[in-house]
Each structure stands twice: as structure tokens, then as C-alpha cells.
Design a protein around this motif. Structure first.
Motif, mmCIF file in Angstrom:
data_model
loop_
_atom_site.group_PDB
_atom_site.id
_atom_site.type_symbol
_atom_site.label_atom_id
_atom_site.label_comp_id
_atom_site.label_asym_id
_atom_site.label_seq_id
_atom_site.Cartn_x
_atom_site.Cartn_y
_atom_site.Cartn_z
ATOM 1 N N ASP A 1 -40.547 17.014 -14.158
ATOM 2 C CA ASP A 1 -41.973 16.958 -14.455
ATOM 3 C C ASP A 1 -42.739 17.898 -13.525
ATOM 4 O O ASP A 1 -42.155 18.603 -12.695
ATOM 5 N N GLU A 2 -44.048 17.914 -13.660
ATOM 6 C CA GLU A 2 -44.887 18.870 -12.936
ATOM 7 C C GLU A 2 -44.664 18.817 -11.429
ATOM 8 O O GLU A 2 -44.625 19.848 -10.744
ATOM 9 N N HIS A 3 -44.515 17.607 -10.877
ATOM 10 C CA HIS A 3 -44.423 17.446 -9.433
ATOM 11 C C HIS A 3 -42.979 17.388 -8.927
ATOM 12 O O HIS A 3 -42.765 17.252 -7.719
ATOM 13 N N GLY A 4 -42.022 17.477 -9.819
ATOM 14 C CA GLY A 4 -40.631 17.336 -9.393
ATOM 15 C C GLY A 4 -40.285 15.920 -9.017
ATOM 16 O O GLY A 4 -39.308 15.676 -8.310
ATOM 17 N N ALA A 5 -41.075 14.966 -9.489
ATOM 18 C CA ALA A 5 -40.870 13.572 -9.112
ATOM 19 C C ALA A 5 -39.768 12.910 -9.919
ATOM 20 O O ALA A 5 -39.126 11.962 -9.453
ATOM 21 N N ARG A 6 -39.521 13.378 -11.163
ATOM 22 C CA ARG A 6 -38.496 12.760 -11.987
ATOM 23 C C ARG A 6 -38.130 13.710 -13.127
ATOM 24 O O ARG A 6 -38.832 14.690 -13.400
ATOM 25 N N MET A 7 -37.009 13.389 -13.777
ATOM 26 C CA MET A 7 -36.581 14.132 -14.949
ATOM 27 C C MET A 7 -37.116 13.429 -16.194
ATOM 28 O O MET A 7 -37.040 12.204 -16.306
ATOM 29 N N VAL A 8 -37.663 14.206 -17.119
ATOM 30 C CA VAL A 8 -38.201 13.664 -18.365
ATOM 31 C C VAL A 8 -37.401 14.256 -19.518
ATOM 32 O O VAL A 8 -37.175 15.470 -19.571
ATOM 33 N N SER A 9 -36.978 13.397 -20.439
ATOM 34 C CA SER A 9 -36.155 13.829 -21.558
ATOM 35 C C SER A 9 -36.992 13.949 -22.826
ATOM 36 O O SER A 9 -37.910 13.152 -23.054
ATOM 37 N N SER A 10 -36.685 14.940 -23.638
ATOM 38 C CA SER A 10 -37.317 15.094 -24.948
ATOM 39 C C SER A 10 -36.242 15.458 -25.963
ATOM 40 O O SER A 10 -35.131 15.841 -25.593
ATOM 41 N N LEU A 11 -36.561 15.335 -27.239
ATOM 42 C CA LEU A 11 -35.601 15.594 -28.308
ATOM 43 C C LEU A 11 -35.930 16.911 -28.996
ATOM 44 O O LEU A 11 -37.101 17.210 -29.271
ATOM 45 N N TRP A 12 -34.870 17.673 -29.279
ATOM 46 C CA TRP A 12 -35.010 19.000 -29.876
ATOM 47 C C TRP A 12 -34.101 19.114 -31.096
ATOM 48 O O TRP A 12 -32.951 18.679 -31.069
#
Length: 674
Positions: free
Chosen positions: A41-52
Motif C-alpha cells: 500500500d501507499e505507506h508500505g504498511a501491508r500488502m493488498v491483493s486485487s484480482l486481475w
């Protein structure tokens, strides 16, 4: 993808950690392909998953399907072609439970909507031909699915955090056990939940693997029970959906347990892994078997040297198996009637197997030491020699040119061929030989055979280091004999093989044997700790999540039953503990050491790092300001450094510590600047 759009600058640690990562891939009956892709994410705080959406022909660019701050993951296709996934994203109707993952449905045309939700979250485990779903959830210990929401609200408002333990286990990796009871639920096509396992206690379905038969009539699941001496056993249970009834299909014994049940497409058989119990003389071995549901002799699958990773039914007669093989990986095509297997491909590690709807190919994620996981299509009709040729599918996250060369190195150690990967910077020469790092992998059942975002050697190579990554005794992909060589965790056997390979590569004039560092994590961290007390050949040592005092770790790890079963009590085996517990050799350590550890690590509790740090600091004979050892404590990390921002700090600190002591660089500041 144009070359300038790929990631190239391996001196940019944060940049690398922001590259999109392929997590899984799914195939639909109608020929669609969808991938879950993670990104910081923007701050490098966590990984965010999305579908492609991927083009299964490999011609068109991927198209993003989902957007939310919470992210979407675990894609699967429904029989009608709609996409199912898990997400804790807000439900616009307001019906789903807040902050708990729900099952969502995204039709080929239209908006995504919630199929079902529960206070303890829902994770999809199976899909039947009529659209019925199998899911896992959790209820508070002693509660029911119907009363869980009210019980959770009361616990939250009272800030009640107590856990009542009645046996082992009480922890697993990074979370507590016994505060909730995992359950299996059936989800109707209309979204109605039906509890399948009301009698499950807090460990029955702990980390369960379960599958739903294609006709939706049965569920096969692992079922754990507590045993005397703090042990557990895991059997395979078969649950009839109508009427709801559970029976034991494959019984666990003191000699073996079971995992990974998968129904055949006709529902008459299950593929399952039989795991033998480890002992002081033998490690645990995996055997893939196919069992008839109605009884009869199982079919044993001959996987050769492959260490099983995953398996998927292709049709009623064939099974696909992926796993580690010879410091690479393989996909096998198995005749389910005879157990005979042939190699489909053996050039890399393959995961997330997803057979295409028409049976002509399998989609998968492919990774090797030079390439992160990428989506590919493997044709199943192989012509000629050399195996299947994977067709790359286009997706974000491509890597450009590496900062060095990759080659395979071998040497003979007491009649055994030991190999490993050598990563060498392009600038290394006889005039300017490169300093060398030796990295020892964890496990001990593991392998350097695929790309790693957590321990990436190319970051060190970009800064001028050569990195040697051996696969010594107990590495996966070398059959049962390879797994058992060096058992039970004999540090001297592993060190002899790693050192022999290191000495082999240091014959090269382009490598500098006078400037070396040693790094390792988990079992590799145990090895670095033990080697520190037995060798002074390195200029710096970095140890992450390493075992230090075995008498302490074996009884405090979340896997205490296994450790004590194999290694016994220190009072009964004093010579073994004296020889192999690193803390007994602390007085011999002269090499500067960087200790790194996560507070939430329950596999190797942070008490190992705390005790090691005390032993090093208290024994330092000079002024405190002259002590070379350092401790990087990661207070919200577990066994792995998962948060991108923390991973930047870890990599920068480890490289700076090595620069200081190996290359004479500036000391690492007392207050870290990154």
C-alpha cells in the motif's frame, strides 16, 4: 511488457518490495483466467491483493477487476462462470459483518455482491456442481454459529482477552490457539449457512484442509485430536451432508497422519497425503495415495525424488502433482489407476495448479531463482523431448535484467554430490574480486529453488556481493534419503556440506575468500548461531529467528511435541544438547553478529533472541561502546518479516552491517535512518 516498464534497479530495496507479486491463479470452465496480485500500500504498511483478468493465450495485457482498500483474494470460479473471492471490503447493502472476510460473487457482467458472511469470517474451501459452497469459519470457544455475533460483541466491549487452555497446542506460528473453534459450513447458492461440524472443539479443525465432493453430498476434511504427552493426531473424516453425519475414513496412528484430501471428479476416491511420524532416527516422510471412498486398497503414487507441494485432479483418471525437485521443481502427470507418473515439466517451481476447462492445459505460477512467480499455461499434450513448454501469460510485476550471473555449483562431500546456486555480480573480476556471502536456508526441509521476496540475493549482488545458496543435507527435492541425511538436525553434517561448497567456489580468483559473511533464518539461523561458536572464518554473521538454547526452545515452540519427541529431554541426552545447542558454545564466538527477530514469532519464540543477546552482551569484555554485536527487534513481525516497511529496514540493516564488518564501511548508526 516494454523493457523500461520492468523493474531493474536492485539497489532500490523499497522499489523491489513494491513490485506486484502473483499470489494465485484460477481457471474457469469457460476458459477464463484470473490471478490474485499483491502490492504494497501507499505507506508500505501491508500488502493488498486485487484480482486481475489474464488472457489465457498470453497475447493481451492483464486487466484489473477489483479495487478496494481491504483487498480481494483466493479467486475461484462458480460452475456458471461467475468469479468467487474473499474480501473484508465494505458491503454496500450493509448486510455483511464488518472487518470479517466474506465470500463475494462477481458475475461476468455486473457488480460484485456478498454471497455469505459470518462474524468469524468465511474462507472458501470447495465448490460443487450445483453452486453449493464449502467454507471455513470460526466461532468463539464454546459457542455456536448462531450466537457468535453476540458473544464477540460482548467480548470486544469488555476488552476480555483471556484464553482457557485444556491441552496442547496453544499457539501456531503467529497466533494463539483455543480462543476460537474452527468450523466447516455449507453455503447454499442463495447464501444460507449450514453448520457441518457443531461438535468440533478448538483443535479439531485447526489448520484443516477440506474438500467438497463434486455432487455436494460429502465433505472430506482433516480432523485433529489430542493425545497423551501433548501430542496430536490428524485423521481424515468424511461428513455426509444429508443427513449430517461424520465418520473416520482414514485413521491416524502413532506411526502416521493424513493431510490434503481432494475428491476425484467422480467423487468415488480421494487423493491424500500420508505423513509418517518423525523420530530420533527418521524424519517425517510424505506419501501420496489415492483411496476409494467405499473401501479397498489404495493406489500409491510414485513421485520419485519430488517433495510433494500440491496436487489437483485433471479428470477421473489423471492427477497433477507439483513439488520440489533437485533444487528446481517439477509437475508430474499421474495415472490415478496405477500410480505411475511421468514428468510434464521439471525446469522450475510450479504452484497454484489450475486445470483449464477444456482439459488441454493447466494454468500455474512458475518461479525460479532468477524470476518471481509468473502466470503460465502448460500444455498437457507434450510432443518431443524436453517436456512441456510453458506459455507466459501477461501480468504486472515483471523483472528486468538481473545485476549478476546465476549458475549451478556442485562438489563431492563424502561421496554425496552437494549443490547450490551461485549469484555473482557482473563487476566481479580477478582485479576486483567480490566479497562472498553464504546463505543457509531454513526448514531444515527447504530448498533454494525459487524467487524469494523476503530473502532476495539479488539485493546483495547489486551491492557487489557474491551469494552462495547451498541445498545441503535435509533439503527437499532429493527424495527421502536426502531429507533424512543429517537428521535429527545435525549441525555438523550440514556445516560440512555448506563449507565444502563454499571452499569449492572460493577457488575462483574472482571471489574474495578473505571477505565473507554468513546469513541464515529459522533453521538457517540455528546454523549461523552454531557455526559462530565453531568457526571464525567469517567477518560478519546475520542470524534471523534462530534457535539458540535448545533446552529452552524445544519446550516453548508451538511445535513442542515434535521437538521433544525427536530430541528428547536434555537430562536424558546431555551429550547431544551439549554438542548441538549453540548457547553452549557462546564463549567461542568472536565474529560480529547481527540478531534479528520478531516478537510474534511462536515457532522460534523471541526468548531465543533475548537469551542470545544477553549472553553476547554480558560476556563482552570491553567497554560497551566497542561491542560489535547488534539486535534488530521487530515488535509486530512473526517468523517472517512481512510488512514491506519492516522488510526495507531489515534488508538495509543487514546489508549495512555486512558492509561495515566485511568491507570496512561506515558503522551502522545507533539510530537507524531507514
Amino acid at each position: 511488457m516494454p523493457d523500461d516498464a520492468r523493474f531493474h534497479d536492485f539497489t532500490d530495496i523499497e522499489g523491489l518490495l513494491r513490485v506486484p507479486r502473483l499470489a494465485s491463479v484460477a481457471a474457469s470452465p469457460g476458459g477464463r483466467a484470473v490471478a490474485a496480485i499483491q502490492q504494497a500500500d501507499e505507506h508500505g504498511a501491508r500488502m493488498v491483493s486485487s484480482l486481475w483478468e489474464l488472457d489465457p493465450t498470453g497475447e493481451r495485457e492483464a486487466q484489473r477487476l477489483t479495487w478496494s482498500a481491504k483487498g480481494e483474494s483466493a479467486p475461484r470460479f462458480a460452475p456458471d462462470g461467475a468469479l468467487l473471492f474473499s474480501s473484508a471490503r465494505p458491503d454496500p447493502t450493509g448486510d455483511a459483518d464488518d472487518d470479517a472476510a466474506a465470500i463475494w460473487r462477481l458475475p461476468e457482467r455486473g457488480e460484485a455482491h456478498v454471497v455469505a458472511s459470518a462474524p468469524g469470517g468465511l474462507t472458501l474451501a470447495g465448490v460443487a456442481a450445483d453452486g453449493t459452497l464449502l467454507a471455513t469459519t470460526e466461532v468463539l470457544a464454546g459457542g455456536t454459529l448462531e450466537g457468535d455475533a453476540e458473544a464477540r460483541a460482548a467480548r470486544k466491549h469488555a476488552k476480555r482477552t483471556a484464553i482457557w487452555h485444556t491441552g496442547m497446542p496453544i499457539r501456531h506460528w503467529d497466533h494463539e490457539v483455543s480462543d476460537v473453534s474452527p468450523r466447516l459450513v455449507l453455503v447454499s447458492p442463495e447464501g444460507e449457512l449450514r453448520e457441518l461440524t457443531p461438535g468440533a472443539d478448538t483443535v479439531s479443525l485447526l489448520n484443516a484442509s477440506a474438500d467438497l465432493s463434486p455432487d455436494g453430498r460429502r465433505v472430506a476434511t482433516t480432523w485433529m485430536t489430542r493425545q497423551a504427552g501433548g501430542e496430536t493426531r490428524t485423521a481424515i473424516a468424511l461428513i455426509d451432508v444429508q443427513p449430517r453425519r461424520r465418520r473416520t475414513l482414514l485413521r491416524a496412528t502413532a506411526a502416521h497422519q493424513w493431510s490434503g484430501p481432494r475428491f476425484s471428479p467422480d467423487g468415488d476416491r480421494i487423493a491424500v497425503t500420508r505423513l509418517t511420524a518423525s523420530s530420533p532416527s527418521d524424519t517425517s516422510y510424505d506419501f501420496l495415495e489415492i483411496h476409494p471412498i467405499g473401501g479397498g486398497e489404495p493406489v500409491a503414487v510414485d513421485v520419485g525424488d519430488v517433495t510433494i507441494g500440491e496436487y489437483r485432479w485433471l479428470d477421473a483418471d489423471r492427477l497433477l502433482v507439483a513439488g520440489d525437485l533437485h533444487s528446481r521443481g517439477a509437475v508430474l502427470l499421474v495415472d490415478a489407476r496405477t500410480g505411475r507418473a511421468r514428468t510434464l515439466v521439471d525446469d522450475a517451481v510450479y504452484a497454484s495448479l489450475a486445470p483449464a476447462g477444456d482439459g488441454s492445459a493447466v494454468l500455474a505460477l512458475r518461479s525460479d531463482m532468477a524470476t518471481p512467480a509468473r502466470p503460465v499455461r502448460l500444455p498437457l499434450q507434450v510432443r518431443g523431448r524436453g517436456g512441456a513448454r510453458p506459455v507466459a501469460l501477461r501480468a504486472p510485476g515483471e523483472i528486468g535484467a538481473l545485476p549478476g550471473r546465476l549458475e549451478w555449483i556442485e562438489t563431492d562431500v563424502d561421496g554425496v554430490v552437494v549443490g547450490g546456486w551461485l549469484c555473482t555480480p557482473k563487476a566481479a573480476s580477478t582485479a576486483e574480486p567480490a566479497p562472498v556471502m553464504l546463505w543457509i536456508h531454513g526448514g531444515p526441509h527447504g530448498s533454494y529453488n525459487a524467487w524469494s521476496w523476503r530473502w532476495n540475493p539479488w539485493l546483495a549482488v547489486a551491492r557487489g556481493y557474491a551469494v552462495l545458496l547451498p541445498d545441503p543435507a535435509m533439503s527437499t527435492g532429493y527424495g527421502h534419503a536426502g531429507l533424512n541425511r543429517g537428521w535429527p538436525r545435525l549441525a555438523d553434517v550440514v556445516w560440512r556440506e555448506c563449507e565444502a561448497l563454499l571452499d569449492r567456489v572460493l577457488r575462483r580468483a574472482t571471489l574474495d575468500g578473505e571477505r565473507t559473511a554468513l546469513l541464515g533464518a529459522s533453521f538457517g539461523g540455528y546454523m549461523t548461531n552454531w557455526i559462530a561458536g565453531h568457526s571464525d572464518r567469517f567477518d560478519a554473521i546475520v542470524t534471523h529467528a534462530g534457535l539458540w538454547a535448545l533446552d529452552q526452545q524445544h519446550a516453548t515452540t508451538d511445535a513442542a511435541a515434535l521437538k521433544v519427541r525427536v530430541h528428547g529431554h536434555p537430562d536424558l541426552l546431555p551429550d547431544w544438547y551439549r554438542a548441538y545447542s549453540p548457547h553452549h558454545h557462546a564463549s567461542a564466538i568472536t565474529t560480529p553478529m547481527l540478531i534479528t527477530h520478531g516478537n510474534r514469532d511462536y515457532r522460534v519464540p523471541v526468548s531465543e533472541a533475548l537469551r542470545m543477546w544477553w549472553d553476547l552482551v554480558s560476556a563482552w569484555p570491553g567497554a560497551p561502546g566497542t561491542m560489535p554485536h547488534r539486535f534488530l527487534q521487530l515488535t509486530d513481525e512473526n517468523h517472517w518479516v512481512l510488512r514491506p516497511s519492516n522488510a526495507v529496514t531489515w534488508n538495509e540493516t543487514a546489508l549495512a552491517f555486512c558492509d561495515q564488518h566485511v568491507r570496512g564501511g561506515a558503522p551502522v548508526p545507533d539510530a537507524l535512518p531507514w
